[in-house]
Design a protein around this motif. Structure first.
Motif, PDB file in Angstrom:
ATOM      1  N   GLU A 141      57.296 -56.626  73.145  1.00  0.00           N
ATOM      2  CA  GLU A 141      58.684 -56.761  72.734  1.00  0.00           C
ATOM      3  C   GLU A 141      58.762 -57.679  71.515  1.00  0.00           C
ATOM      4  N   GLY A 142      59.928 -57.692  70.897  1.00  0.00           N
ATOM      5  CA  GLY A 142      60.247 -58.687  69.880  1.00  0.00           C
ATOM      6  C   GLY A 142      59.251 -58.796  68.743  1.00  0.00           C
ATOM      7  N   TRP A 143      58.820 -60.034  68.521  1.00  0.00           N
ATOM      8  CA  TRP A 143      57.968 -60.392  67.390  1.00  0.00           C
ATOM      9  C   TRP A 143      56.681 -59.572  67.351  1.00  0.00           C
ATOM     10  N   LEU A 144      55.981 -59.470  68.478  1.00  0.00           N
ATOM     11  CA  LEU A 144      54.701 -58.776  68.502  1.00  0.00           C
ATOM     12  C   LEU A 144      54.889 -57.276  68.272  1.00  0.00           C
ATOM     13  N   ARG A 145      55.927 -56.717  68.851  1.00  0.00           N
ATOM     14  CA  ARG A 145      56.184 -55.275  68.675  1.00  0.00           C
ATOM     15  C   ARG A 145      56.452 -54.936  67.208  1.00  0.00           C
ATOM     16  N   GLN A 146      57.206 -55.780  66.527  1.00  0.00           N
ATOM     17  CA  GLN A 146      57.491 -55.524  65.126  1.00  0.00           C
ATOM     18  C   GLN A 146      56.206 -55.550  64.297  1.00  0.00           C
ATOM     19  N   HIS A 147      55.333 -56.523  64.576  1.00  0.00           N
ATOM     20  CA  HIS A 147      54.050 -56.587  63.865  1.00  0.00           C
ATOM     21  C   HIS A 147      53.230 -55.330  64.124  1.00  0.00           C
ATOM     22  N   GLN A 148      53.199 -54.883  65.377  1.00  0.00           N
ATOM     23  CA  GLN A 148      52.399 -53.705  65.716  1.00  0.00           C
ATOM     24  C   GLN A 148      52.974 -52.449  65.075  1.00  0.00           C
ATOM     25  N   ARG A 150      56.849 -65.491  70.686  1.00  0.00           N
ATOM     26  CA  ARG A 150      55.549 -65.291  70.048  1.00  0.00           C
ATOM     27  C   ARG A 150      54.456 -65.610  71.059  1.00  0.00           C
ATOM     28  N   LYS A 151      53.542 -64.687  71.229  1.00  0.00           N
ATOM     29  CA  LYS A 151      52.431 -64.894  72.167  1.00  0.00           C
ATOM     30  C   LYS A 151      51.298 -63.949  71.809  1.00  0.00           C
ATOM     31  N   LEU A 152      50.078 -64.383  72.091  1.00  0.00           N
ATOM     32  CA  LEU A 152      48.895 -63.571  71.838  1.00  0.00           C
ATOM     33  C   LEU A 152      47.868 -63.797  72.936  1.00  0.00           C
ATOM     34  N   LEU A 153      47.005 -62.805  73.113  1.00  0.00           N
ATOM     35  CA  LEU A 153      45.857 -62.966  73.999  1.00  0.00           C
ATOM     36  C   LEU A 153      44.748 -63.702  73.248  1.00  0.00           C
ATOM     37  N   MET A 154      44.129 -64.660  73.933  1.00  0.00           N
ATOM     38  CA  MET A 154      43.010 -65.392  73.344  1.00  0.00           C
ATOM     39  C   MET A 154      41.887 -65.538  74.361  1.00  0.00           C
ATOM     40  N   LYS A 155      40.690 -65.797  73.845  1.00  0.00           N
ATOM     41  CA  LYS A 155      39.541 -66.033  74.718  1.00  0.00           C
ATOM     42  C   LYS A 155      38.835 -67.302  74.291  1.00  0.00           C
ATOM     43  N   LEU A 156      38.069 -67.843  75.211  1.00  0.00           N
ATOM     44  CA  LEU A 156      37.363 -69.100  74.975  1.00  0.00           C
ATOM     45  C   LEU A 156      35.995 -68.827  74.375  1.00  0.00           C
ATOM     46  N   GLU A 157      35.740 -69.427  73.222  1.00  0.00           N
ATOM     47  CA  GLU A 157      34.417 -69.391  72.598  1.00  0.00           C
ATOM     48  C   GLU A 157      34.023 -70.821  72.276  1.00  0.00           C
ATOM     49  N   GLY A 158      33.029 -71.328  72.984  1.00  0.00           N
ATOM     50  CA  GLY A 158      32.679 -72.730  72.833  1.00  0.00           C
ATOM     51  C   GLY A 158      33.828 -73.590  73.310  1.00  0.00           C
ATOM     52  N   ASN A 159      34.324 -74.452  72.426  1.00  0.00           N
ATOM     53  CA  ASN A 159      35.483 -75.278  72.756  1.00  0.00           C
ATOM     54  C   ASN A 159      36.714 -74.865  71.965  1.00  0.00           C
ATOM     55  N   LYS A 160      36.777 -73.568  71.617  1.00  0.00           N
ATOM     56  CA  LYS A 160      37.914 -73.050  70.862  1.00  0.00           C
ATOM     57  C   LYS A 160      38.526 -71.856  71.583  1.00  0.00           C
ATOM     58  N   LEU A 161      39.856 -71.796  71.577  1.00  0.00           N
ATOM     59  CA  LEU A 161      40.555 -70.581  71.976  1.00  0.00           C
ATOM     60  C   LEU A 161      40.826 -69.789  70.711  1.00  0.00           C
ATOM     61  N   ILE A 162      40.347 -68.545  70.682  1.00  0.00           N
ATOM     62  CA  ILE A 162      40.488 -67.726  69.485  1.00  0.00           C
ATOM     63  C   ILE A 162      41.210 -66.427  69.833  1.00  0.00           C
ATOM     64  N   PRO A 163      42.019 -65.891  68.909  1.00  0.00           N
ATOM     65  CA  PRO A 163      42.700 -64.618  69.180  1.00  0.00           C
ATOM     66  C   PRO A 163      41.699 -63.488  69.267  1.00  0.00           C
ATOM     67  N   HIS A 193      44.720 -59.227  64.958  1.00  0.00           N
ATOM     68  CA  HIS A 193      44.175 -59.136  66.313  1.00  0.00           C
ATOM     69  C   HIS A 193      45.085 -58.481  67.347  1.00  0.00           C
ATOM     70  N   ALA A 194      46.323 -58.126  66.984  1.00  0.00           N
ATOM     71  CA  ALA A 194      47.261 -57.655  68.003  1.00  0.00           C
ATOM     72  C   ALA A 194      47.220 -56.151  68.230  1.00  0.00           C
ATOM     73  N   ASN A 195      46.598 -55.387  67.341  1.00  0.00           N
ATOM     74  CA  ASN A 195      46.559 -53.943  67.546  1.00  0.00           C
ATOM     75  C   ASN A 195      45.717 -53.586  68.761  1.00  0.00           C
ATOM     76  N   GLY A 196      46.223 -52.665  69.550  1.00  0.00           N
ATOM     77  CA  GLY A 196      45.501 -52.211  70.736  1.00  0.00           C
ATOM     78  C   GLY A 196      45.920 -52.898  72.003  1.00  0.00           C
ATOM     79  N   GLN A 197      46.710 -53.969  71.908  1.00  0.00           N
ATOM     80  CA  GLN A 197      47.132 -54.715  73.097  1.00  0.00           C
ATOM     81  C   GLN A 197      48.647 -54.806  73.159  1.00  0.00           C
ATOM     82  N   SER A 198      49.180 -54.985  74.338  1.00  0.00           N
ATOM     83  CA  SER A 198      50.623 -55.191  74.500  1.00  0.00           C
ATOM     84  C   SER A 198      50.868 -56.271  75.537  1.00  0.00           C
TER      85      SER A 198
END
Length: 436
Positions: free
Chosen positions: A74-81, A165-178, A154-159
């Protein structure tokens, strides 16, 4: 009617069936949709949704059904996609095909008729909890200002549902990355119009946990630039291969997401419908009832249909949504006058309030706000014994006041904290009011 577009629906990487869009080639441009289960899936699979029991006959629809529309961002992410895919933001079938590979829950949707789900990363488990991230001094890469760029890359392919504003991120080392796939956390920075909302949401969620609610694991994690974001650990993941089948209230009530907070709705009828989806479990009814009351107490006037969900395990071949998901998206709007509707909720408490001709209860018309009378009536109308309702309301109010009187607090600015606590005390007092 001719086939216009088609997609394949997967459940936990297993092909479940085909979703097909038909279009009238005449000037009317009328569209229709069908979903049909794969013959092999019927022998071993679980229903893709509550309203899609296993059967060999196709399901026919005049519109794309809410089960599918409620999977979309919805909203912000949908417009970007939409911009990146060069699609109209109202082209729901197209957006689903472009952004349905990584969804919350077991469902995945990809364009075309395909046999296998490819390029979908498994999620590394176990997912570290928020406390572990804080102990490791994990930070989120970049700053909130980078979020627009992250969405492009990074937002294409996910909903993910929700207008923030929100995104999926994963942990790599000590960083959360999109990440496009394999995201372990949902990350939300503070909206410009609602400063300190991450701290606000974390406080309310921890208060809920403190008094006994099952809440999503969450935390406050800084960006590299120092600003705090609110993160939620994904609760749909069972293991690398399995996820829960999850549907939000809009999907289960068969309501399009644009009507998620319509005046035509009421918590009374919504909770009755969700109870039916749970096989008429009174335990589920009580959980949902207390969820609504707690939301009222803390000043969360944003408890619309997409802000509570139900789930079932993927190894069951029936469509009963017998589990309520952990609580999520619970915060207080009291500090934000532009969003706060002090005497109201997302929609009416009682069914008599529905629609343009609806009216409030006698108690509301006398006091000018919801009171104990309204919530007792809500509980009774959804099938709970009156004595139980009154006992549960009193217990919830006592627990909340005991915790805040005990000095409970998380990382929260004084002016935000003071407004929230004032609202909580006001609402607890309203739960003592009854008609003479």
């Amino acid at each position: 009617m001719e086939i216009n577009r088609r997609a394949t629906v997967f459940i936990n990487n297993i092909r479940a069936g085909d979703l097909i869009e038909y279009r009238d080639e005449s000037l009317s441009g009328k569209e229709e949709y069908t979903f049909i289960y794969d013959e092999n899936y019927l022998t071993k699979g679980a229903p893709i949704g509550h309203h899609f029991p296993l059967r060999s006959e196709p399901f026919y629809f005049d519109i794309l059904p809410p089960f599918f529309t409620n999977l979309l961002s919805e909203g912000w992410l949908r417009q970007h996609q939409a911009d990146k895919s060069r699609l109209d933001k109202n082209d729901e079938f197209g957006l689903l095909c472009a952004n349905g590979k990584e969804l919350i829950g077991a469902v995945a949707i990809v364009a075309g008729k395909v046999s296998n789900l490819t390029d979908r990363q498994s999620i590394d488990v176990p997912i570290p909890d928020s406390k572990t991230l804080n102990q490791r001094e994990v930070t989120i890469v970049g700053s909130p200002a980078n979020f627009n760029d992250y969405a492009v890359d990074h937002a294409n392919g996910q909903s993910i549902s929700g207008v923030q504003r929100k995104l999926l991120m994963k942990l790599e080392g000590n960083k959360l990355i999109p990440t496009v796939s394999g995201g372990q956390y949902i990350v939300k920075p503070a909206p410009e119009a609602a400063p300190f909302l991450p701290e606000n949401e974390f406080f309310i969620m921890q208060l809920a946990k403190k008094i006994g609610f099952d809440v999503a694991d969450c935390g406050l994690i800084p960006f590299e630039s120092g600003e705090l974001a609110y993160i939620t650990k994904r609760f749909d993941v069972i293991d690398k291969q399995q996820r829960y089948l999850i549907e939000d209230g809009a999907s289960l009530c068969q309501v399009h997401p644009k009507h998620k907070d319509s005046d035509a709705l009421s918590y009374e009828n919504v909770l009755i419908k969700l109870t039916r989806c749970a096989g008429n479990s009174k335990a589920v009814t009580l959980k949902l009832f207390l969820h609504v009351v707690f939301s009222h107490i803390v000043g969360n006037n944003d408890l619309h249909l997409k802000n509570f969900s139900m789930q079932r395990k993927p190894n069951k071949n029936n469509n009963i949504m017998d589990l309520v998901t952990p609580m999520y998206d619970m915060f207080s709007l009291a500090p934000y006058p532009v969003f706060d509707r002090a005497c109201f909720m997302s929609f009416g408490v009682l069914a008599i309030e529905e629609g343009e001709e609806g009216d409030f209860s006698d108690a509301y018309n006398i006091f000018g706000f919801y009171t104990k009378e309204d919530f007792v009536q809500l509980g009774v109308n959804i099938g709970l014994p009156k004595s139980m309702v009154e006992k549960q309301l009193q217990a919830l109010k006592v627990k909340v006041l005991k915790v805040i009187d005990g000095g409970f607090r998380t990382q929260l600015p004084d002016h935000i904290y003071d407004v929230i606590i004032k609202r909580i005390r006001e609402r607890c007092r309203t739960l003592e009011l009854t008609l003479p």
